[in-house]
Write a protein that holds these residues in place. Structure first.
Motif, PDB file in Angstrom:
ATOM      1  N   GLU B 256     -24.828 -37.053   8.600  1.00  0.00           N
ATOM      2  CA  GLU B 256     -25.844 -35.996   8.715  1.00  0.00           C
ATOM      3  C   GLU B 256     -25.196 -34.684   9.180  1.00  0.00           C
ATOM      4  N   LEU B 259     -23.286 -33.438   6.125  1.00  0.00           N
ATOM      5  CA  LEU B 259     -24.203 -32.931   5.094  1.00  0.00           C
ATOM      6  C   LEU B 259     -24.920 -31.663   5.545  1.00  0.00           C
ATOM      7  N   ARG B 260     -24.776 -31.293   6.794  1.00  0.00           N
ATOM      8  CA  ARG B 260     -25.435 -30.142   7.401  1.00  0.00           C
ATOM      9  C   ARG B 260     -26.931 -30.355   7.583  1.00  0.00           C
ATOM     10  N   THR B 261     -27.378 -31.583   7.353  1.00  0.00           N
ATOM     11  CA  THR B 261     -28.811 -31.842   7.505  1.00  0.00           C
ATOM     12  C   THR B 261     -29.220 -31.858   8.975  1.00  0.00           C
ATOM     13  N   ALA B 263     -27.863 -29.925  11.208  1.00  0.00           N
ATOM     14  CA  ALA B 263     -27.954 -28.499  11.547  1.00  0.00           C
ATOM     15  C   ALA B 263     -29.269 -27.923  11.030  1.00  0.00           C
ATOM     16  N   ARG B 264     -29.651 -28.320   9.828  1.00  0.00           N
ATOM     17  CA  ARG B 264     -30.929 -27.837   9.288  1.00  0.00           C
ATOM     18  C   ARG B 264     -32.090 -28.328  10.165  1.00  0.00           C
ATOM     19  N   TYR B 265     -31.975 -29.573  10.594  1.00  0.00           N
ATOM     20  CA  TYR B 265     -33.017 -30.120  11.470  1.00  0.00           C
ATOM     21  C   TYR B 265     -33.134 -29.277  12.742  1.00  0.00           C
ATOM     22  N   GLN B 266     -31.987 -28.845  13.239  1.00  0.00           N
ATOM     23  CA  GLN B 266     -31.989 -28.061  14.483  1.00  0.00           C
ATOM     24  C   GLN B 266     -32.642 -26.693  14.315  1.00  0.00           C
ATOM     25  N   THR B 267     -32.791 -26.247  13.084  1.00  0.00           N
ATOM     26  CA  THR B 267     -33.453 -24.954  12.881  1.00  0.00           C
ATOM     27  C   THR B 267     -34.976 -25.106  12.900  1.00  0.00           C
ATOM     28  N   LEU B 268     -35.448 -26.360  12.925  1.00  0.00           N
ATOM     29  CA  LEU B 268     -36.896 -26.584  12.961  1.00  0.00           C
ATOM     30  C   LEU B 268     -37.405 -26.473  14.398  1.00  0.00           C
ATOM     31  N   ALA B 423     -27.057 -28.232  24.225  1.00  0.00           N
ATOM     32  CA  ALA B 423     -27.514 -27.216  25.181  1.00  0.00           C
ATOM     33  C   ALA B 423     -26.491 -26.104  25.315  1.00  0.00           C
ATOM     34  N   LYS B 424     -25.227 -26.457  25.086  1.00  0.00           N
ATOM     35  CA  LYS B 424     -24.174 -25.445  25.140  1.00  0.00           C
ATOM     36  C   LYS B 424     -24.194 -24.547  23.913  1.00  0.00           C
ATOM     37  N   GLY B 425     -25.025 -24.930  22.957  1.00  0.00           N
ATOM     38  CA  GLY B 425     -25.099 -24.128  21.743  1.00  0.00           C
ATOM     39  C   GLY B 425     -24.067 -24.512  20.721  1.00  0.00           C
ATOM     40  N   ARG B 427     -22.857 -26.181  17.453  1.00  0.00           N
ATOM     41  CA  ARG B 427     -23.507 -26.519  16.183  1.00  0.00           C
ATOM     42  C   ARG B 427     -23.220 -27.951  15.825  1.00  0.00           C
TER      43      ARG B 427
END
Lengths: 328, 428
Positions: B256, B259-261, B263-268, B423-425, B427
């Motif tokens: 995941e 696949l960057r998925t 990361a995409r989830y984290q934008t939600l 939490a540290k940011g 990615r």
């Protein structure tokens, strides 16, 4: 909100009167000693496509990553719909749809399944997600391939699905990070047309790209970014106006060893934008007759073999601002 | 949301089952190969009949007694034993001929003069000729003969005076019944005096593997029945390959990330917790499903009978929690898949081999057995599962509780590492 019958000037005036959907002020981010973003400020209004134009490594993706909450900025503020992102990131994210530069899809699943899945995660119930997935597949010209696994798709089709996955919950602000990288011209045109449709629906779009043509043809306003800084910002015309009367002379010849800055006839009347071994690009200062300019340039100490007169492009603006070609 | 995440993971596993199938088939193949090498087509409670010949070259009343015991079925089907014996009374030549033809596992010869020497208290020996083409069956006969000779030796040492009298009584052409009667009475009294030592025996032994799990308690102390080599192996193989399967399940988090998925989830606008919980639940469910397939295939393919399915199911569920927790920690700790893959594999191998999944625990160094193995959750699972099925002292609820506890702690640690990283940011 519809801009369908307004002229670009009308739209510029209308946009300017709106409060920004996204406001970014003095954003900064460093990875250890590397300062990826130093000082980036801009705003995106509803119904506007704001382009961040810059070469690879300019800091565009880092900027978008901070706006969508993937990275924490070292400095600066991000405001979404009037509220600071840091105060309530979840509420801000509800308004956003993020299209990452890399494809973020499950290749084993079908296009419809991918869309439905991301719709469900964005808070839609199963029925709504399915219905909107169908609508989006049609809008993205993928209706006939909706049930096929994404791994069987071409690059352009995957890009369209990647775009669609961010739109299920109908966000007011869309962040598009180079959504057309690596696809053929026809697929690119399809995506750009789709994005124009989003603008027509009043969606604010932040669009990063390193393609000049895309920025010129798509974006209402453009921020030119390099080395983590926004060097200039404005509409295409405003940016072109930075180069005087919008006439550039491209002089081809043997410029190796020449020192144009020391030639008074050039230094006083022209601005040198680029100087390479084979090419000298200059802009005239003030309103000048092109014929007069041509005569003066042909009388330079180094005689040009060929002179071309052209309107300044974004690349020329970039050249003037950064001293290097965006295409390099 | 959890249902959407789980549906997505199961759909992906269904569309791309190869990584799961590899680790599903491997334990069955390995157990089959090892089992075939050691036992052929053995099935539950059957390691084949032990066919051997008894050659009586002494032909005295004592040897005839021994022969009679064999002939009257004391070694045959009526005997309470898991090992069916098939003794044949033959002359030396035909016995050896059958041995050469691979029809017998061993030939036991009572040499001439055996009875006389034994009754005189002299050292005696039985002759054993083993079939070199077989390994396990002749060894079992040899072990049995060892018990018999130990018994005869005990009789010789404890009944020396009586044996001399017996010899006198039996040496005549016809046994002297007037002499034999008092001898029987005297011997009977002596045996009665020994009864407290013989039944139950004062000294016994337990299997080291079972002993490592502590004293018997609860229903876990009940002994399983019917040892089955395939079943024994399959439990170890299942424990080992469930580690790899767990690695595949939780390792999907790496996929995941790739696949960057994620990361995409984290934008939600949703928290990361449901995503991680869904992956753990998915892995746990897949492990239980895979365990059911592995152990169920053992029943279908090798004829293994699982005597205590409830206990095995409970243990497997707890083991699945442990495996999911362990692999979650690895993913959280090492987000780079290229670095994490060898770590996961090495960790799985070490835990599997160290826990006695592949080798008998007795083969391990003594220090390792005493101080390291008891700490390994793989060993807890395997030893308890084997004890539950094939006898041994182990309480499966206790082991399941320990596994759940460790698994829960590992999952909490993984969640803490993830939370700190994001939490540290950082990615995904």
């Amino acid at each position: 909100m519809t801009f369908g019958h307004s002229t670009p000037l009308d739209r510029d005036a209308s946009l300017a009167s709106m409060s920004p959907l996204l406001q970014v002020d003095h954003l900064a981010k460093a990875y250890g000693p590397v300062r990826a973003v130093e000082d980036v400020s801009f705003s995106v209004r509803p119904g506007e496509i704001y382009g961040l134009l810059g070469p690879n490594g300019a800091g565009k993706t880092t900027t978008i990553s901070m706006i969508c909450g993937l990275l924490r900025p070292d400095a600066g503020t991000i405001t979404v719909a009037g509220r600071p992102l840091a105060a309530d990131p979840q509420a801000a994210k509800r308004l956003m749809g993020v299209v990452p530069q890399e494809l973020a899809l499950y290749e084993e699943l079908s296009a419809a399944e991918n869309l439905e899945f991301w719709g469900r995660l964005a808070g839609l119930d199963a029925r709504t997600a399915r219905a909107r997935a169908g609508e989006l597949l049609a809008a993205l010209s993928l209706a006939d391939r909706g049930k096929d696994a994404v791994k069987t798709f071409s690059g352009g089709m995957k890009r369209r699905v990647n775009l669609g996955c961010a739109l299920l919950h109908r966000p007011r602000l869309i962040l598009l990070d180079e959504p057309t990288v690596g696809i053929d011209p026809q697929a690119r045109l399809n995506i750009l047309e789709f994005i124009r449709g989003l603008r027509a629906e009043g969606v604010g779009v932040l669009y990063t790209t390193h393609y000049l043509e895309e920025a010129e043809s798509l974006c209402d306003r453009i921020g030119i970014v390099d080395h983590g800084r926004v060097h200039a910002e404005g509409t295409l015309r405003e940016l072109q106006d930075r180069l005087g009367d919008r006439r550039l002379f491209v002089l081809e010849g043997a410029w190796t060893g020449a020192q144009p800055d020391t030639w008074p006839e050039l230094r006083d009347r022209y601005r040198v934008l680029q100087h390479t071994d084979r090419q000298l690009v200059v802009a005239s200062l003030g309103e000048r007759d092109p014929g007069d300019c041509l005569r003066e340039l042909l009388a330079l100490p180094v005689h040009p073999e060929n002179v071309t007169l052209k309107r300044p492009s974004l690349n020329d603006v970039f050249l003037q601002l950064t001293g290097r070609d965006l295409r390099e | 949301m959890l249902s959407a995440l789980l549906a997505k993971d199961f759909a992906r596993a269904r569309r791309n089952p190869l990584p799961w199938l590899i680790f599903l088939l491997a334990p069955l193949c390995v157990a089959g190969l090892i089992g075939f090498a050691f036992g052929g087509a053995a099935r539950e409670q059957q390691i084949g009949r032990l066919r051997f010949a008894l050659v009586d070259e002494d032909d005295t009343i004592v040897s005839r007694l021994l022969r009679g015991g064999v002939n009257q079925g004391n070694f045959g089907g009526g005997r309470r034993s898991d090992v069916p014996l098939e003794p044949l009374l033959l002359e030396r030549a035909p016995a050896l001929a059958q041995l050469n033809d691979n029809e017998l596992s061993a030939v036991i010869i009572i040499p001439k003069g055996f009875s006389a020497s034994f009754l005189e208290g002299k050292k005696v020996a039985l002759e054993l000729i083993k079939n070199p083409a077989e390994s396990i069956k002749p060894t079992i006969i040899e072990e049995g003969l060892g018990i018999l000779t130990a018994g005869l030796d005990g009789i010789g040492r404890n009944f020396a005076p009586e044996l001399a009298a017996w010899r006198d009584a039996l040496q005549a052409d016809k046994p002297d019944l007037e002499q034999i009667g008092p001898l029987l009475t005297e011997s009977g009294h002596k045996i009665r005096a020994l009864e407290t030592f013989l039944n139950p025996p004062l000294v016994g032994y337990t299997k080291p593997g079972a002993a490592a799990n502590g004293p018997a308690s609860g229903d876990g102390s009940k002994r399983g029945t019917g040892f089955n080599l395939y079943g024994h192996l399959l439990l170890g193989m299942a424990a080992m390959f469930l580690l790899f399967l767990g690695s595949t399940g939780m390792g999907d988090l790496h996929r995941e990330i790739e696949l960057r998925t994620l990361a995409r989830y984290q934008t939600l606008h949703v928290s990361l917790a449901p995503f991680l919980v869904a992956k753990v639940v998915f892995t746990g469910l897949m492990l239980v499903l895979c365990a059911a397939i592995i152990l169920g295939s053992g029943m279908a393919v090798f004829g293994v009978t699982w005597h205590r399915p409830l206990a095995l199911t409970g243990l497997t569920l707890a083991y699945a929690v442990f495996v999911a927790g362990l692999m979650a920690v690895v993913v959280a700790w090492i987000p780079d898949q290229r670095k994490a893959d060898p770590v996961r594999s090495m960790l799985s191998m070490l835990l599997a081999f160290g826990g006695g999944c592949a080798f008998p625990p007795e083969m391990m160094p003594e220090f390792f057995q005493a101080h390291v193995m008891p700490l390994l959750p793989t060993q807890w699972f395997v030893a308890t599962a084997r004890a539950v099925e094939y006898g041994g002292d182990a309480s499966w609820p206790v082991t399941a509780g320990k596994l759940m506890l460790v698994g829960g702690a590992l999952l909490a640690a993984a969640a803490a590492i993830f939370r700190r990283r994001f939490a540290k940011g950082v990615r995904a």
